[in-house]
Design a protein around this motif. Structure first.
Motif, PDB file in Angstrom:
ATOM      1  N   SER A 108       5.524 -70.703  42.229  1.00 32.67           N
ATOM      2  CA  SER A 108       4.733 -71.730  41.542  1.00 32.67           C
ATOM      3  C   SER A 108       3.914 -71.117  40.413  1.00 32.67           C
ATOM      4  N   THR A 109       3.414 -69.905  40.620  1.00 33.21           N
ATOM      5  CA  THR A 109       2.661 -69.224  39.559  1.00 33.21           C
ATOM      6  C   THR A 109       3.573 -68.908  38.380  1.00 33.21           C
ATOM      7  N   ALA A 110       4.780 -68.428  38.663  1.00 37.39           N
ATOM      8  CA  ALA A 110       5.724 -68.099  37.595  1.00 37.39           C
ATOM      9  C   ALA A 110       6.087 -69.352  36.809  1.00 37.39           C
ATOM     10  N   LYS A 111       6.270 -70.475  37.495  1.00 36.26           N
ATOM     11  CA  LYS A 111       6.616 -71.729  36.823  1.00 36.26           C
ATOM     12  C   LYS A 111       5.474 -72.196  35.934  1.00 36.26           C
ATOM     13  N   ARG A 112       4.242 -72.052  36.434  1.00 33.72           N
ATOM     14  CA  ARG A 112       3.080 -72.457  35.654  1.00 33.72           C
ATOM     15  C   ARG A 112       2.947 -71.602  34.397  1.00 33.72           C
ATOM     16  N   VAL A 113       3.155 -70.295  34.537  1.00 35.51           N
ATOM     17  CA  VAL A 113       3.080 -69.392  33.383  1.00 35.51           C
ATOM     18  C   VAL A 113       4.149 -69.766  32.366  1.00 35.51           C
ATOM     19  N   GLN A 114       5.357 -70.065  32.857  1.00 33.49           N
ATOM     20  CA  GLN A 114       6.445 -70.431  31.953  1.00 33.49           C
ATOM     21  C   GLN A 114       6.112 -71.715  31.188  1.00 33.49           C
ATOM     22  N   ARG A 115       5.552 -72.699  31.877  1.00 41.02           N
ATOM     23  CA  ARG A 115       5.169 -73.949  31.206  1.00 41.02           C
ATOM     24  C   ARG A 115       4.101 -73.706  30.151  1.00 41.02           C
ATOM     25  N   MET A 116       3.115 -72.855  30.484  1.00 42.62           N
ATOM     26  CA  MET A 116       2.049 -72.567  29.523  1.00 42.62           C
ATOM     27  C   MET A 116       2.592 -71.857  28.290  1.00 42.62           C
ATOM     28  N   GLN A 117       3.568 -70.965  28.488  1.00 41.44           N
ATOM     29  CA  GLN A 117       4.173 -70.283  27.345  1.00 41.44           C
ATOM     30  C   GLN A 117       4.890 -71.277  26.441  1.00 41.44           C
ATOM     31  N   ILE A 118       5.561 -72.243  27.022  1.00 41.50           N
ATOM     32  CA  ILE A 118       6.258 -73.254  26.229  1.00 41.50           C
ATOM     33  C   ILE A 118       5.249 -74.097  25.455  1.00 41.50           C
ATOM     34  N   VAL A 119       4.149 -74.473  26.119  1.00 37.19           N
ATOM     35  CA  VAL A 119       3.117 -75.275  25.452  1.00 37.19           C
ATOM     36  C   VAL A 119       2.508 -74.500  24.288  1.00 37.19           C
ATOM     37  N   MET A 120       2.216 -73.221  24.497  1.00 31.70           N
ATOM     38  CA  MET A 120       1.633 -72.410  23.424  1.00 31.70           C
ATOM     39  C   MET A 120       2.601 -72.267  22.254  1.00 31.70           C
ATOM     40  N   LYS A 121       3.885 -72.114  22.548  1.00 32.37           N
ATOM     41  CA  LYS A 121       4.898 -72.005  21.492  1.00 32.37           C
ATOM     42  C   LYS A 121       4.949 -73.301  20.676  1.00 32.37           C
ATOM     43  N   GLN A 122       4.921 -74.452  21.357  1.00 36.91           N
ATOM     44  CA  GLN A 122       4.936 -75.729  20.650  1.00 36.91           C
ATOM     45  C   GLN A 122       3.674 -75.905  19.818  1.00 36.91           C
ATOM     46  N   LYS A 123       2.553 -75.464  20.351  1.00 34.22           N
ATOM     47  CA  LYS A 123       1.284 -75.585  19.626  1.00 34.22           C
ATOM     48  C   LYS A 123       1.308 -74.749  18.348  1.00 34.22           C
ATOM     49  N   ARG A 124       1.810 -73.504  18.448  1.00 28.61           N
ATOM     50  CA  ARG A 124       1.922 -72.661  17.247  1.00 28.61           C
ATOM     51  C   ARG A 124       2.813 -73.308  16.201  1.00 28.61           C
ATOM     52  N   LYS A 125       3.916 -73.874  16.656  1.00 28.42           N
ATOM     53  CA  LYS A 125       4.863 -74.513  15.739  1.00 28.42           C
ATOM     54  C   LYS A 125       4.207 -75.690  15.019  1.00 28.42           C
ATOM     55  N   LEU A 126       3.465 -76.511  15.771  1.00 27.38           N
ATOM     56  CA  LEU A 126       2.798 -77.658  15.159  1.00 27.38           C
ATOM     57  C   LEU A 126       1.652 -77.220  14.254  1.00 27.38           C
ATOM     58  N   ASN A 127       0.931 -76.161  14.620  1.00 19.24           N
ATOM     59  CA  ASN A 127      -0.151 -75.673  13.761  1.00 19.24           C
ATOM     60  C   ASN A 127       0.389 -75.193  12.428  1.00 19.24           C
ATOM     61  N   LYS A 128       1.541 -74.527  12.458  1.00 11.91           N
ATOM     62  CA  LYS A 128       2.155 -74.081  11.203  1.00 11.91           C
ATOM     63  C   LYS A 128       2.576 -75.278  10.357  1.00 11.91           C
ATOM     64  N   ARG A 129       3.103 -76.301  11.025  1.00 13.30           N
ATOM     65  CA  ARG A 129       3.619 -77.458  10.304  1.00 13.30           C
ATOM     66  C   ARG A 129       2.501 -78.257   9.649  1.00 13.30           C
ATOM     67  N   PHE A 130       1.372 -78.392  10.341  1.00 14.75           N
ATOM     68  CA  PHE A 130       0.299 -79.240   9.832  1.00 14.75           C
ATOM     69  C   PHE A 130      -0.886 -78.448   9.289  1.00 14.75           C
ATOM     70  N   ALA A 131      -0.748 -77.158   9.099  1.00 14.24           N
ATOM     71  CA  ALA A 131      -1.859 -76.344   8.597  1.00 14.24           C
ATOM     72  C   ALA A 131      -2.233 -76.749   7.175  1.00 14.24           C
ATOM     73  N   ARG A 132      -1.250 -76.834   6.330  1.00 10.06           N
ATOM     74  CA  ARG A 132      -1.493 -77.234   4.942  1.00 10.06           C
ATOM     75  C   ARG A 132      -0.581 -78.416   4.627  1.00 10.06           C
TER      76      ARG A 132
END
Length: 68
Positions: A31-55
């Motif tokens: 369950s810990t490994a699954k939670r870490v994996q989900r958080m990594q996916i969320v962080m990756k999506q967040k970085r992608k959206l921050n780049k897209r909407f930064a400017r």
């Protein structure tokens, strides 16, 4: 489950051991490994959206028309 043998001897086919109560039970490590994996996916999506909407995309100057 025991198989019938000669006399009083029985052979144990499936020894009783510690089992999970439900097949859906997962270990703490899983369950810990699954939670870490989900958080990594969320962080990756967040970085992608921050780049897209930064400017915002630059607005074209009035009077300049692009023609093909």
């Amino acid at each position: 489950m025991c198989l019938y043998c000669r006399g009083d001897e029985t052979t144990q086919v499936n020894p009783e051991g510690p089992k999970l109560h439900h097949p859906s039970d997962v270990t703490r490590r899983q369950s810990t490994a699954k939670r870490v994996q989900r958080m990594q996916i969320v962080m990756k999506q967040k970085r992608k959206l921050n780049k897209r909407f930064a400017r915002p995309a630059p607005l074209p100057e009035p009077g300049i028309l692009w023609t093909s």
